[in-house]
Design a protein around this motif. Structure first.
Motif, PDB file in Angstrom:
ATOM      1  N   ILE A 215     -58.798  35.305 102.168  1.00 43.78           N
ATOM      2  CA  ILE A 215     -57.418  35.530 102.616  1.00 43.78           C
ATOM      3  C   ILE A 215     -56.714  34.206 102.876  1.00 43.78           C
ATOM      4  O   ILE A 215     -55.550  34.002 102.501  1.00 43.78           O
ATOM      5  CB  ILE A 215     -57.419  36.401 103.881  1.00 43.78           C
ATOM      6  CG1 ILE A 215     -57.844  37.830 103.534  1.00 43.78           C
ATOM      7  CG2 ILE A 215     -56.040  36.414 104.528  1.00 43.78           C
ATOM      8  CD1 ILE A 215     -58.066  38.711 104.739  1.00 43.78           C
ATOM      9  N   ILE A 216     -57.404  33.273 103.520  1.00 42.14           N
ATOM     10  CA  ILE A 216     -56.818  31.965 103.826  1.00 42.14           C
ATOM     11  C   ILE A 216     -56.446  31.235 102.540  1.00 42.14           C
ATOM     12  O   ILE A 216     -55.372  30.636 102.430  1.00 42.14           O
ATOM     13  CB  ILE A 216     -57.793  31.128 104.674  1.00 42.14           C
ATOM     14  CG1 ILE A 216     -57.924  31.746 106.075  1.00 42.14           C
ATOM     15  CG2 ILE A 216     -57.334  29.681 104.765  1.00 42.14           C
ATOM     16  CD1 ILE A 216     -59.021  31.136 106.910  1.00 42.14           C
ATOM     17  N   GLU A 217     -57.331  31.316 101.546  1.00 41.91           N
ATOM     18  CA  GLU A 217     -57.084  30.601 100.292  1.00 41.91           C
ATOM     19  C   GLU A 217     -55.970  31.255  99.479  1.00 41.91           C
ATOM     20  O   GLU A 217     -55.123  30.563  98.903  1.00 41.91           O
ATOM     21  CB  GLU A 217     -58.370  30.555  99.471  1.00 41.91           C
ATOM     22  CG  GLU A 217     -59.455  29.682 100.089  1.00 41.91           C
ATOM     23  CD  GLU A 217     -60.777  29.796  99.354  1.00 41.91           C
ATOM     24  OE1 GLU A 217     -60.848  30.587  98.392  1.00 41.91           O
ATOM     25  OE2 GLU A 217     -61.730  29.103  99.749  1.00 41.91           O
ATOM     26  N   GLU A 218     -55.947  32.611  99.427  1.00 41.88           N
ATOM     27  CA  GLU A 218     -55.007  33.293  98.550  1.00 41.88           C
ATOM     28  C   GLU A 218     -53.647  33.543  99.191  1.00 41.88           C
ATOM     29  O   GLU A 218     -52.626  33.569  98.497  1.00 41.88           O
ATOM     30  CB  GLU A 218     -55.604  34.631  98.095  1.00 41.88           C
ATOM     31  CG  GLU A 218     -56.832  34.479  97.213  1.00 41.88           C
ATOM     32  CD  GLU A 218     -57.368  35.829  96.746  1.00 41.88           C
ATOM     33  OE1 GLU A 218     -56.840  36.867  97.196  1.00 41.88           O
ATOM     34  OE2 GLU A 218     -58.304  35.828  95.931  1.00 41.88           O
ATOM     35  N   LYS A 219     -53.600  33.741 100.501  1.00 40.61           N
ATOM     36  CA  LYS A 219     -52.351  34.135 101.145  1.00 40.61           C
ATOM     37  C   LYS A 219     -51.788  33.093 102.100  1.00 40.61           C
ATOM     38  O   LYS A 219     -50.612  33.148 102.458  1.00 40.61           O
ATOM     39  CB  LYS A 219     -52.544  35.461 101.906  1.00 40.61           C
ATOM     40  CG  LYS A 219     -52.874  36.642 100.991  1.00 40.61           C
ATOM     41  CD  LYS A 219     -52.971  37.922 101.786  1.00 40.61           C
ATOM     42  CE  LYS A 219     -53.220  39.126 100.890  1.00 40.61           C
ATOM     43  NZ  LYS A 219     -52.059  39.418  99.997  1.00 40.61           N
ATOM     44  N   LEU A 220     -52.629  32.156 102.528  1.00 38.16           N
ATOM     45  CA  LEU A 220     -52.177  31.180 103.514  1.00 38.16           C
ATOM     46  C   LEU A 220     -52.310  29.746 103.012  1.00 38.16           C
ATOM     47  O   LEU A 220     -52.403  28.801 103.804  1.00 38.16           O
ATOM     48  CB  LEU A 220     -52.965  31.360 104.820  1.00 38.16           C
ATOM     49  CG  LEU A 220     -52.753  32.697 105.540  1.00 38.16           C
ATOM     50  CD1 LEU A 220     -53.694  32.828 106.728  1.00 38.16           C
ATOM     51  CD2 LEU A 220     -51.309  32.849 105.990  1.00 38.16           C
ATOM     52  N   ASN A 221     -52.334  29.585 101.689  1.00 36.78           N
ATOM     53  CA  ASN A 221     -52.336  28.256 101.075  1.00 36.78           C
ATOM     54  C   ASN A 221     -53.480  27.369 101.540  1.00 36.78           C
ATOM     55  O   ASN A 221     -53.369  26.148 101.591  1.00 36.78           O
ATOM     56  CB  ASN A 221     -51.004  27.543 101.341  1.00 36.78           C
ATOM     57  CG  ASN A 221     -49.848  28.204 100.618  1.00 36.78           C
ATOM     58  OD1 ASN A 221     -50.002  28.696  99.499  1.00 36.78           O
ATOM     59  ND2 ASN A 221     -48.690  28.250 101.258  1.00 36.78           N
ATOM     60  N   GLY A 222     -54.598  28.036 101.936  1.00 42.42           N
ATOM     61  CA  GLY A 222     -55.795  27.275 102.285  1.00 42.42           C
ATOM     62  C   GLY A 222     -55.713  26.494 103.571  1.00 42.42           C
ATOM     63  O   GLY A 222     -56.495  25.559 103.780  1.00 42.42           O
ATOM     64  N   ILE A 223     -54.806  26.860 104.480  1.00 42.18           N
ATOM     65  CA  ILE A 223     -54.683  26.105 105.724  1.00 42.18           C
ATOM     66  C   ILE A 223     -55.922  26.304 106.593  1.00 42.18           C
ATOM     67  O   ILE A 223     -56.633  27.282 106.475  1.00 42.18           O
ATOM     68  CB  ILE A 223     -53.422  26.524 106.511  1.00 42.18           C
ATOM     69  CG1 ILE A 223     -53.501  28.011 106.914  1.00 42.18           C
ATOM     70  CG2 ILE A 223     -52.165  26.253 105.702  1.00 42.18           C
ATOM     71  CD1 ILE A 223     -52.368  28.465 107.813  1.00 42.18           C
ATOM     72  N   ASN A 224     -56.149  25.367 107.467  1.00 40.12           N
ATOM     73  CA  ASN A 224     -57.273  25.448 108.392  1.00 40.12           C
ATOM     74  C   ASN A 224     -56.782  26.088 109.698  1.00 40.12           C
ATOM     75  O   ASN A 224     -55.944  25.508 110.397  1.00 40.12           O
ATOM     76  CB  ASN A 224     -57.825  24.049 108.665  1.00 40.12           C
ATOM     77  CG  ASN A 224     -58.946  24.068 109.685  1.00 40.12           C
ATOM     78  OD1 ASN A 224     -59.471  25.135 110.004  1.00 40.12           O
ATOM     79  ND2 ASN A 224     -59.299  22.910 110.193  1.00 40.12           N
ATOM     80  N   ILE A 225     -57.281  27.282 110.014  1.00 42.83           N
ATOM     81  CA  ILE A 225     -56.785  27.983 111.202  1.00 42.83           C
ATOM     82  C   ILE A 225     -57.596  27.619 112.439  1.00 42.83           C
ATOM     83  O   ILE A 225     -57.827  28.419 113.320  1.00 42.83           O
ATOM     84  CB  ILE A 225     -56.766  29.504 110.956  1.00 42.83           C
ATOM     85  CG1 ILE A 225     -56.025  29.823 109.676  1.00 42.83           C
ATOM     86  CG2 ILE A 225     -56.077  30.244 112.086  1.00 42.83           C
ATOM     87  CD1 ILE A 225     -55.782  31.295 109.442  1.00 42.83           C
ATOM     88  N   GLY A 226     -58.060  26.431 112.508  1.00 45.39           N
ATOM     89  CA  GLY A 226     -58.675  25.943 113.730  1.00 45.39           C
ATOM     90  C   GLY A 226     -59.993  26.623 114.079  1.00 45.39           C
ATOM     91  O   GLY A 226     -60.735  27.089 113.222  1.00 45.39           O
ATOM     92  N   VAL A 227     -60.276  26.711 115.375  1.00 41.88           N
ATOM     93  CA  VAL A 227     -61.526  27.266 115.869  1.00 41.88           C
ATOM     94  C   VAL A 227     -61.568  28.763 115.563  1.00 41.88           C
ATOM     95  O   VAL A 227     -60.635  29.493 115.866  1.00 41.88           O
ATOM     96  CB  VAL A 227     -61.671  27.032 117.376  1.00 41.88           C
ATOM     97  CG1 VAL A 227     -62.942  27.672 117.894  1.00 41.88           C
ATOM     98  CG2 VAL A 227     -61.651  25.544 117.671  1.00 41.88           C
ATOM     99  N   THR A 228     -62.660  29.215 114.986  1.00 46.33           N
ATOM    100  CA  THR A 228     -62.796  30.625 114.642  1.00 46.33           C
ATOM    101  C   THR A 228     -63.521  31.375 115.740  1.00 46.33           C
ATOM    102  O   THR A 228     -64.565  30.952 116.226  1.00 46.33           O
ATOM    103  CB  THR A 228     -63.592  30.785 113.321  1.00 46.33           C
ATOM    104  OG1 THR A 228     -62.877  30.152 112.273  1.00 46.33           O
ATOM    105  CG2 THR A 228     -63.769  32.256 112.983  1.00 46.33           C
TER     106      THR A 228
END
Length: 297
Positions: free
Chosen positions: A207-220
């Motif tokens: 989802i991060i790669e396809e919909k959020l341009n591969g951004i790093n959403i910090g601590v998971t």
């Protein structure tokens, strides 16, 4: 209409003898003599023109024809029994044990359960919940409701719900994530997180790669139930990926919103599981199963 059916008592003797692999034990359930049960099964075999049992020294063994015939006979008795109880009620109080995850129980099943209780007031429901349904013993469980690919050894499974997952968050968290994705900013605030459920790490990365341009959403944050994921999302702790049926109450009252309008489909679904036992299914279990199927339409 000529149904070309053998007498019902012959079929009942066959089904009961097949469960016990023994005429004597079957006779106790049927309140007949062992010789009477044996005679009825022999009459059925003569009527069909095929042997259904091999007679061993101390037991019975189904022949290939008997083994093939048994599921249809058993299913017919189960359906007839369930229909009779459904229309005319059961004799005395009966009970069924249902097991499902805590999220499915609280967010989907419980809000609908009163409908079943009103339709079948003589059936008591014992509802067991767990984070992982497989972690509980199978003893005395009549119906399991699980999420997966439908393949569980030892169970007969039937799909009830194949619905998308959704990414949800508070309105503020949604705006922050989408703004960062539009900027392709890799240096996100430390408190901007995704909340993922154990086993779904790969899905989040996609989802991060396809919909959020591969951004790093910090601590998971990783949790073991959708209830925790939804609660954390409500607290503004991040965005969460959950089944849409679990998110619906939160979306309806505005606590959460969808980050993306479209849902995300996976191969897994919710299934009704009934133990693949030699014994006949309880008619009350079949009524509950049919009710679940109606509710899921």
């Amino acid at each position: 209409m000529d149904y070309q059916l053998p007498p019902l008592n012959w079929l009942r003797a066959f089904e009961t003898a097949a469960r016990y692999n023994n005429f004597t034990l079957a006779s106790k359930e049927l309140n007949l003599t062992s010789a009477a049960v044996s005679h009825q099964v022999r009459s059925l075999e003569q009527h069909l023109g095929f042997q259904l049992f091999e007679r061993l020294a101390r037991s019975l063994k189904l022949t290939d024809k008997g083994r093939a015939y048994l599921p249809s006979v058993r299913r017919a008795f189960e359906d007839l029994s369930a229909s009779t109880i459904g229309l005319f009620g059961s004799k005395g109080r009966q009970s069924i044990s249902v097991r499902c995850t805590a999220a499915f129980s609280m967010l989907w099943l419980v809000p609908r359960l009163n409908d079943f209780m009103q339709k079948y007031p003589n059936i008591d429901v014992r509802l067991y919940t767990a984070i992982w349904t497989e972690a509980l013993s199978q003893d005395d469980i009549d119906i399991d409701i699980r999420f997966g690919d439908g393949n569980w050894p030892g169970f007969n499974s039937q799909e009830i719900l194949h619905l998308p997952s959704v990414v949800v968050a508070t309105e503020e968290s949604k705006e922050r994530v989408l703004n960062m994705a539009m900027k392709r900013d890799k240096n996100l605030p430390h408190d901007l997180r995704c909340v993922q459920i154990m086993g779904c790490e790969g899905r989040w990365q996609k989802i991060i790669e396809e919909k959020l341009n591969g951004i790093n959403i910090g601590v998971t944050l990783t949790v073991d139930t959708s209830l925790s994921a939804l609660k954390l999302a409500c607290c503004g702790m991040g965005v969460a990926l959950v089944q849409e049926i679990y998110a619906e109450p939160y979306l309806k009252d505005g606590r959460l919103v969808k980050v993306f309008d479209e849902g995300i489909y996976y191969d897994e679904s919710h299934y009704i599981l009934m133990p693949d036992r030699e014994m006949r299914a309880k008619p009350e279990s079949l009524l509950f199963k049919n009710w679940l199927l109606e509710q899921s339409r």
